[in-house]
Design a protein around this motif. Structure first.
Motif, mmCIF file in Angstrom:
data_model
loop_
_atom_site.group_PDB
_atom_site.id
_atom_site.type_symbol
_atom_site.label_atom_id
_atom_site.label_comp_id
_atom_site.label_asym_id
_atom_site.label_seq_id
_atom_site.Cartn_x
_atom_site.Cartn_y
_atom_site.Cartn_z
ATOM 1 N N ILE A 50 0.851 -1.188 0.000
ATOM 2 C CA ILE A 50 0.000 0.000 0.000
ATOM 3 C C ILE A 50 0.888 1.239 0.000
ATOM 4 C CG2 ILE A 50 -1.881 -1.135 1.250
ATOM 5 C CD1 ILE A 50 -0.893 0.306 3.782
ATOM 6 N N ASP A 51 0.278 2.363 -0.309
ATOM 7 C CA ASP A 51 0.980 3.637 -0.197
ATOM 8 C C ASP A 51 0.408 4.352 1.022
ATOM 9 O OD1 ASP A 51 2.099 6.131 -0.336
ATOM 10 O OD2 ASP A 51 1.693 6.433 -2.470
ATOM 11 N N GLN A 57 -5.668 4.305 1.179
ATOM 12 C CA GLN A 57 -4.952 3.031 1.179
ATOM 13 C C GLN A 57 -4.508 2.604 2.577
ATOM 14 O OE1 GLN A 57 -2.021 2.082 -1.790
ATOM 15 N NE2 GLN A 57 -2.998 3.356 -3.346
ATOM 16 N N LYS A 201 -8.437 -5.092 3.079
ATOM 17 C CA LYS A 201 -7.676 -4.584 1.933
ATOM 18 C C LYS A 201 -8.394 -3.411 1.274
ATOM 19 C CE LYS A 201 -5.849 -5.825 -2.614
ATOM 20 N NZ LYS A 201 -5.677 -6.889 -3.641
ATOM 21 N N SER A 203 -9.744 -0.976 -1.518
ATOM 22 C CA SER A 203 -10.079 -1.234 -2.916
ATOM 23 C C SER A 203 -9.115 -0.541 -3.864
ATOM 24 C CB SER A 203 -11.511 -0.755 -3.206
ATOM 25 O OG SER A 203 -11.652 0.630 -2.913
ATOM 26 N N SER A 204 -8.454 0.519 -3.383
ATOM 27 C CA SER A 204 -7.532 1.269 -4.233
ATOM 28 C C SER A 204 -6.125 0.671 -4.255
ATOM 29 C CB SER A 204 -7.449 2.721 -3.764
ATOM 30 O OG SER A 204 -7.042 2.793 -2.409
ATOM 31 N N ALA A 205 -5.862 -0.314 -3.412
ATOM 32 C CA ALA A 205 -4.539 -0.949 -3.376
ATOM 33 C C ALA A 205 -4.411 -1.911 -4.550
ATOM 34 C CB ALA A 205 -4.326 -1.680 -2.060
ATOM 35 N N LYS A 206 -3.344 -1.767 -5.319
ATOM 36 C CA LYS A 206 -3.138 -2.603 -6.494
ATOM 37 C C LYS A 206 -1.907 -3.498 -6.298
ATOM 38 C CE LYS A 206 -6.536 -0.371 -8.365
ATOM 39 N NZ LYS A 206 -7.869 -1.012 -8.458
ATOM 40 N N GLY A 207 -1.865 -4.563 -7.067
ATOM 41 C CA GLY A 207 -0.724 -5.463 -6.996
ATOM 42 C C GLY A 207 -0.794 -6.370 -5.777
ATOM 43 N N TYR A 209 -0.858 -7.501 -2.211
ATOM 44 C CA TYR A 209 -1.318 -6.796 -1.010
ATOM 45 C C TYR A 209 -0.428 -7.115 0.205
ATOM 46 C CZ TYR A 209 -4.452 -5.597 2.907
ATOM 47 O OH TYR A 209 -4.989 -5.098 4.060
ATOM 48 N N ARG A 211 2.897 -8.492 1.243
ATOM 49 C CA ARG A 211 4.167 -8.782 0.584
ATOM 50 C C ARG A 211 5.094 -9.668 1.392
ATOM 51 N NH1 ARG A 211 5.710 -3.076 -2.519
ATOM 52 N NH2 ARG A 211 3.915 -3.114 -3.939
#
Length: 233
Positions: A50-51, A57, A201, A203-207, A209, A211
């Motif tokens: 996330i950012d 996020q 999670k 909804s705006s988090a991509k890739g 989640y 790590r």
């Protein structure tokens, strides 16, 4: 080199280099390498994709650990009227209204969690936000510490409900028990936390989640865990 440094290196030497441990292996190893004279806390650390600079996020939620945290939680309840007796009956450790707010503002911090009813939040926010906010203790509906059901909130915290949230680097740190727990109990708590984290999670988090996942004890080295496809091996 300090004694602590030597001790840590000796414990770290018990880990296999570059190995990613399964859930069963990690929980067993956490118990084996614990050597402090007190019942160490076992924590899970999860690095998220996330950012954290973006508010949409950020991750925050609560989860009831099936086996509790193994620690005694001291709860302060800020309320008034009939809710005072309700909080006491449910097992709250400190109960009060405006006088408790002033007491906390004056430096009283002998508690691990703070619950408040909605009618007290204006005073809580005005007098305690700067004090409790940085400590992660400010009552908040999202963390299940603001609401009319005082008894339910107290019992839930006493039973082992915890709050999780990412830090400024995008990592979530959360307790999952004590080294005195059986490996199976730790595993159940970890699975409950991971399920709640996955459910939170953004909804705006991509890739990817989640790590990476690591297990630690209070005084022990980091145990890397195998995680892929939404589950721990």
């Amino acid at each position: 080199m300090s004694k602590r440094g030597k001790r840590y290196l000796a414990l770290a030497a018990k880990l296999e280099k570059n190995k990613m441990y399964t859930l069963e292996e990690a929980t067993q190893l956490a118990k084996e390498i614990a050597s402090a004279k007190f019942d160490e806390t076992v924590e899970l650390h999860m690095r998220l994709g996330i950012d954290p600079r973006k508010t949409d996020q950020n991750v925050r939620g609560t989860v009831a650990l099936p086996n509790g945290t193994g620690r005694v939680v001291r709860i302060a309840v800020i309320t008034q009227g009939e809710k005072l007796a309700e909080a006491e009956s449910a097992g709250a450790d400190i109960v009060g209204g405006p006088e408790l707010i002033d007491r906390i503002a004056g430096g009283f911090m002998e508690f691990d969690a703070v619950i408040a009813t909605p009618d007290m939040m204006a005073q809580v926010g005005q007098k305690l936000a700067r004090l409790l906010g940085p400590r992660g203790l400010l009552p908040n509906p999202k963390s299940g510490t603001v609401g009319p059901d005082v008894a339910g909130m107290v019992r839930s915290l006493k039973a082992g409900r915890i709050e999780f949230r990412n830090d400024k680097t995008g990592v979530v740190h959360a307790p999952v028990g004590k080294v005195s727990f059986e490996p199976a109990q730790l595993a159940e708590n970890i699975q409950a936390l991971m399920g709640a984290l996955e459910g939170a999670k953004p909804s705006s988090a991509k890739g990817v989640y989640i790590r990476s996942v690591f297990l630690t004890t209070t005084m022990g080295p980091i145990i890397p865990m195998a995680y892929s496809s939404g589950s721990l091996s």
